[in-house]
Scaffold this motif. Structure first.
Motif, short mmCIF file in Angstrom:
data_model
loop_
_atom_site.label_atom_id
_atom_site.label_comp_id
_atom_site.label_asym_id
_atom_site.label_seq_id
_atom_site.Cartn_x
_atom_site.Cartn_y
_atom_site.Cartn_z
N LYS A 59 0.85 13.01 10.38
CA LYS A 59 0.50 14.32 10.90
C LYS A 59 0.89 15.37 9.87
CE LYS A 59 0.76 14.46 15.89
NZ LYS A 59 1.21 15.31 16.99
N MET B 284 -3.87 13.99 11.60
CA MET B 284 -3.34 12.93 10.73
C MET B 284 -4.36 12.56 9.68
SD MET B 284 -1.09 10.22 12.87
CE MET B 284 -2.31 9.59 13.98
N GLU B 285 -3.84 12.32 8.46
CA GLU B 285 -4.66 11.77 7.38
C GLU B 285 -3.74 10.91 6.53
OE1 GLU B 285 -8.21 14.91 6.41
OE2 GLU B 285 -6.28 15.38 5.58
N PRO B 286 -4.33 10.02 5.74
CA PRO B 286 -3.48 9.20 4.87
C PRO B 286 -2.92 10.05 3.74
CG PRO B 286 -5.71 8.28 5.09
CD PRO B 286 -5.75 9.65 5.64
N LYS C 285 -0.08 4.29 0.74
CA LYS C 285 -0.52 5.38 1.61
C LYS C 285 -0.02 5.20 3.04
CE LYS C 285 -4.44 7.62 -0.46
NZ LYS C 285 -5.80 8.09 -0.26
N VAL C 286 0.37 6.32 3.66
CA VAL C 286 0.73 6.29 5.08
C VAL C 286 -0.08 7.33 5.82
CG1 VAL C 286 3.06 5.34 5.07
CG2 VAL C 286 2.71 7.72 4.43
N LEU C 287 -0.26 7.08 7.10
CA LEU C 287 -1.03 8.01 7.93
C LEU C 287 -0.03 8.98 8.56
CD1 LEU C 287 -3.94 8.46 9.03
CD2 LEU C 287 -3.31 7.03 10.96
N MET D 249 0.85 -1.21 0.00
CA MET D 249 0.00 0.00 0.00
C MET D 249 0.88 1.24 0.00
SD MET D 249 -2.95 0.94 2.70
CE MET D 249 -1.68 1.19 3.91
#
Lengths: 250, 180, 214, 349
Positions: D7, D176-178, D3-5, D1
């Motif tokens: 800040k 935080m968001e992806p 995507k990372v989460l 994947m």
């Protein structure tokens, strides 16, 4: 056949200085340029010019130069050195720049043992703005902002930067010189060379303080100024080496 | 589907971490998420809370005014947030720290003695994971494999050995039947 | 002959120096104001040079640079012939810059004119005025030889104002024994007053941008 | 994947590193400290420099030095710290040096508070430092956009040789968001042949400077820079719009506030009111044209800000009296709620 006995150092640009007659900035500029020539480092050297009478220093050297905001030269030099550690970086600063508004930058560059060289001109007065008190003005010295003489109870004591910086673990070579005589001028040249060599050898922070004159704002002729420097400044600001750990490994 | 989840308690209870694992759960499930902490003085010992939004759609405002799910681990937070929960929402209450019952009858209350359970399990710091386990069972949306994957992303590599014990605590919360 | 024009900030030194330079043959005017970068001799440079007055100014005068370095030319002017007018900066702070030329000045015939404007703060009474004059003398290491009454309120000057100023200048003269050299001011005004002292009518050369003709 | 989460603060730092920024000079202040912390960890691993300066003043001057030496360089701070950096910023603008400054805005004036705010709008877009200068100011509103804007900021700085500010608020820094990180290319950008890297005795000396002896000389330099600013105004404006067709009321909001405004627009829709959104992404250059173009078709506009009304002045200039422009804001660290914004929409619809 003519023999050349006097030549402009190659690192010094071929433009006239703007300094007042008898001002010692010109001598010190020349000494720096001679040292850059001797060490063959012009192509790698980047100078940082201050705000003060030497604000145009960037016009007088043939190496790359950056102008800094008042007092910020050691921070600017830090940025340049960190961007390219192989360059040789020197700052050229007066007493207001280095010892008043920029004290924090000076102290912290030294304490980080930032591998840069500072040439510090101490003439005990603010020249550029027309003769106000400097942090290094002597007790009793009359200036535009100490019209009755500098008083300890009002303005405190003159600051001895070489002594102060020598106490910091991070400083490597700290020396106070003067340009009041041929002998002392030669010694200043040798000290500036040693300070640059300290940087070339990656030994950390070096500073040469040069006791200097300001005939215009002292109200004295150039010759009288030299006497005033010897009689008044030297007793309070003794010449000599305050720190030298360039001999061994740090 | 959008869940607006508010985690609240004292600083040091692992409230923010709890929300972070929940956010990763959303992420590994292929959902849009946002995680917004309270920051500043609260972080250093006062009350702490964080807002986690998990949704099929792009998250708009990351701030939650009316949570669909509230996880509370101290009395001040319970008193502060009880009435903000949307009708039909969930309140998960650490009943070993909060003796009050909710006065609302339009929400689903779940009482779980998470702190006491964590002490009995010998993992006093993991009451937060027990609470999270309970939330996961209430939402009934994810598998334990996904929980493990989320934990692996939330726990720094230097603390890898903690994943198993965290998972156990989550499982204990997941299996706890508070509704009898 | 060397004329040194000194005095308090804003006393009108520069206008007097310019008018004096324009009235003399073979004159060199030296702008020695290291204190204030505004309203200085350099502003009238064109006018002066077209009247054959040699003008020596700090090299950064009228530039963006606040650096009052004095030019080496001053020494050459001092060793040459002709009349020299020094327009000195205000107070003792401005007079300090004269110090370095002390030896050269004393070798020649010179006059130190102390300009007084009684409408300026810090020179409103005789005691303060004398104190300031003594400070300027100490800084420059030269003695004042003449007093000039240049009392004015710019465009609001009246003959009463000039005569009030004369009272002050008289007191200073009586207390110090220094003679009064002149009463100066705009010609139209000077024509209306009676005085025992020589009148020095001034044509004003320093102006504001909004006062300049198109 | 992929995507990372992350800040917001971490995402800015990582995006800068992906954009080949290898020099960071900072000083701690809440709520942007994670940027420094992240840089401290990551820079040594990518062969870069992280230095905690003795003050914000020193940090910005280190940025000046490094930018003058030709490297990509960044500093970050929060409102009171940005005030301290203003001197250096003016010098950087005056010497035409490229760099990125991050302001994670908190409430002011003075020590103010650490909660989110947008009250540094004036400082960012109207000057702050002394002199005739401009700074590109970019205000992202999600963490992914923060990543993209950080990368853009470095490119714009290099393209135009000027400081670029990335402005977020405390909330954006902390949430935080992806995110995913795009591949970064820099080969389209001009060479930095003006940098002080040592002459190597092969070229004339380069001088980094903002001092000019004659007023006319300085005026010429400033006017030339002004031409550059005009080009930027014509080509680099960025904004996002939603539901402008048929809207009776248009909200104008940026950053976090724009997201809350969206929630209010959804509430309006539920209540049968047609509301739209203009979200400036570049605060300078300001999206004047779209606002001017929209004004004749709507009942009114409402500027929603976390301030007492700063951007609203630029909106009014753009609208030029064609429709009423109202203001709604919370300040001091308080955040507007969707309901409160909706109340404003209902009031003026």
């Amino acid at each position: 056949m003519m023999e050349t006995i006097f030549e402009r150092p190659k690192a010094l640009a071929d433009v006239p200085f703007h300094y007042c007659p008898g001002c010692t900035h010109g001598i010190v500029h020349r000494l720096i340029a001679e040292v850059i020539d001797e060490l063959g480092i012009e192509g790698d050297t980047i100078g940082v010019a201050p705000v003060g009478c030497a604000v145009f220093a960037y016009n007088y050297f043939n190496c790359d130069m950056q102008e800094a905001a008042h007092g910020r030269a050691p921070a600017v030099a830090t940025g340049i050195k960190r961007a390219n550690p192989e360059n040789i970086i020197f700052t050229y600063q007066g007493d207001g720049d280095l010892a008043a508004i920029g004290t924090a930058e000076t102290v912290h560059a030294a304490t980080r043992s930032e591998n840069i060289t500072i040439i510090f001109l101490n003439n005990a007065i603010y020249g550029m703005t027309g003769g106000q008190m400097a942090p290094t003005s002597l007790v009793g010295q009359v200036t535009q902002t100490t019209p009755y003489g500098r008083k300890v109870e009002m303005q405190g004591y003159p600051i001895r930067m070489s002594e102060m910086l020598a106490t910091l673990e991070g400083s490597s070579f700290i020396k106070r010189c003067s340009v009041d005589s041929i002998k002392n001028i030669n010694d200043t040249r040798a000290s500036i060379k040693k300070a640059f060599q300290c940087q070339i050898d990656k030994k950390g922070f070096s500073m040469v303080e040069v006791l200097s004159t300001c005939p215009t704002n002292w109200g004295l002729s150039p010759a009288e100024s030299m006497d005033w420097l010897r009689d008044n400044m030297m007793p309070y600001y003794p010449l000599g080496v305050y720190k030298d750990v360039t001999g061994g490994d740090r | 589907m959008t869940r607006e989840i508010l985690f609240a308690g004292f600083g040091g209870q692992g409230i923010l971490f709890c929300g972070k694992v929940m956010s990763y759960l959303g992420l590994v499930s292929g959902l849009e998420v946002s995680w917004l902490p309270s920051y500043g003085p609260e972080m250093r010992g006062g009350t702490a809370n964080c807002h986690v939004i998990v949704s099929n759609d792009a998250v708009g405002s990351p701030i939650i005014n009316n949570p669909t799910d509230l996880i509370v681990m101290n009395l001040p937070s319970f008193d502060k947030f009880e009435n903000t929960v949307s009708p039909g929402g969930n309140i998960i209450i650490d009943s070993s720290l909060i003796s009050k019952k909710t006065s609302r009858n339009d929400v689903n209350a779940h009482y779980i003695p998470a702190t006491q359970m964590a002490n009995e399990m010998g993992v006093p710091k993991l009451a937060n994971m027990i609470m999270l386990g309970k939330l996961i069972s209430v939402l009934a949306a994810v598998s334990l494999d996904q929980v493990k994957e989320a934990l692996e992303k939330s726990v720094p590599p230097s603390k890898k050995e903690l994943i198993e014990v965290n998972l156990k605590a989550i499982q204990a919360g997941y299996n706890f039947n508070s509704d009898i | 002959m060397i004329y040194i024009i000194c005095g308090h900030y804003g006393s009108g030194k520069t206008e007097i120096a310019i008018n004096l330079a324009l009235s003399l043959d073979n004159a060199t005017i030296i702008d020695l104001d290291i204190v204030n970068p505004y309203f200085r001799t350099a502003d009238a440079k064109e006018k002066l040079e077209s009247s054959n007055v040699r003008v020596i100014t700090p090299q950064f005068a009228n530039t963006n640079i606040d650096m009052p370095t004095v030019p080496a030319e001053v020494f050459s002017a001092l060793t040459g012939e002709g009349n020299i007018i020094f327009d000195v900066g205000g107070d003792d702070a401005g007079a300090i810059a004269l110090g370095q030329y002390n030896r050269f000045i004393k070798e020649k015939k010179y006059e130190v004119q102390f300009v007084i404007n009684a409408c300026r703060p810090m020179t409103e009474n005789a005691d303060d005025t004398i104190k300031l004059m003594r400070e300027i003398e100490a800084a420059s290491r030269l003695k004042v030889t003449k007093l000039i009454n240049n009392t004015n309120l710019k465009s609001e000057t009246t003959k009463e104002i000039i005569s009030d100023g004369q009272d002050l200048v008289n007191k200073v003269s009586d207390a110090t024994g220094i003679p009064i050299g002149a009463v100066s001011g705009k010609k139209e005004l000077l024509d209306t007053i009676k005085t025992d002292f020589p009148k020095l009518p001034l044509e004003l050369h320093l102006d504001f941008p909004w006062e300049r003709g198109v | 994947m992929d995507k990372v989460l992350m800040k917001g603060n971490e995402a800015i730092a990582e995006a800068a590193i992906r954009a080949n920024c290898r020099h960071f000079f900072g000083y701690p202040i809440t709520p942007q400290t994670e940027i420094s912390a992240y840089m401290a960890k990551r820079m040594s691993k990518v062969g870069g420099t992280f230095l905690q300066a003795e003050s914000e003043v020193a940090a910005i001057n280190m940025v000046y030095g490094a930018a003058g030496a030709g490297v990509r360089v960044m500093t970050s701070s929060s409102s009171p710290g940005i005030s301290l950096k203003m001197e250096g910023l003016s010098y950087i603008a005056g010497a035409d040096l490229p760099c990125v400054i991050v302001n994670i805005v908190r409430a002011g004036p003075g020590l103010g508070g650490i909660q989110p705010a947008q009250s540094d709008y004036f400082q960012a877009v109207k000057g702050g430092g002394h002199g005739d200068y401009r700074m590109i100011v970019i205000a992202p509103s999600s963490i992914q956009e923060t990543v993209d804007c950080t990368i853009d900021a470095f490119d714009l700085a290099d393209k135009y040789r000027m400081p670029v500010m990335l402005m977020g608020d405390g909330m954006l820094g902390q949430m935080m968001e992806p995110v995913s990180f795009p591949e970064v290319k820099t080969d389209h950008l001009p060479k930095k042949d003006w940098a002080t890297t040592g002459t190597k005795m092969k070229r004339k000396a380069n001088i980094i400077n903002s001092l000019y002896i004659h007023p006319e000389e300085l005026e010429e330099v400033i006017l030339k820079r002004e031409e550059k600013y005009n080009t930027i105004y014509e080509t680099e404006v960025k904004y996002h719009t939603e539901g402008l067709e048929n809207a009776d009321v248009v909200l104008v909001a940026y950053g976090t506030t724009a997201r809350i405004a969206k929630a209010a627009i959804a509430l309006a829709k539920q209540n049968g009111i047609k509301a739209g959104l203009i979200r400036p992404i570049t605060l300078w250059p300001f999206p004047t044209d779209i606002i001017a173009k929209t004004a004749p078709n709507v009942k009114c506009m409402i500027s929603v800000e976390m301030s007492t009304g700063q951007m609203v002045e630029d909106i009014r200039l753009a609208v030029n009296g064609v429709c009423p422009v109202h203001f709604y804001g919370r300040t001091g660290g308080a955040v507007p709620t969707p309901t409160a914004i909706f109340e404003q929409i209902r009031r003026y619809a």
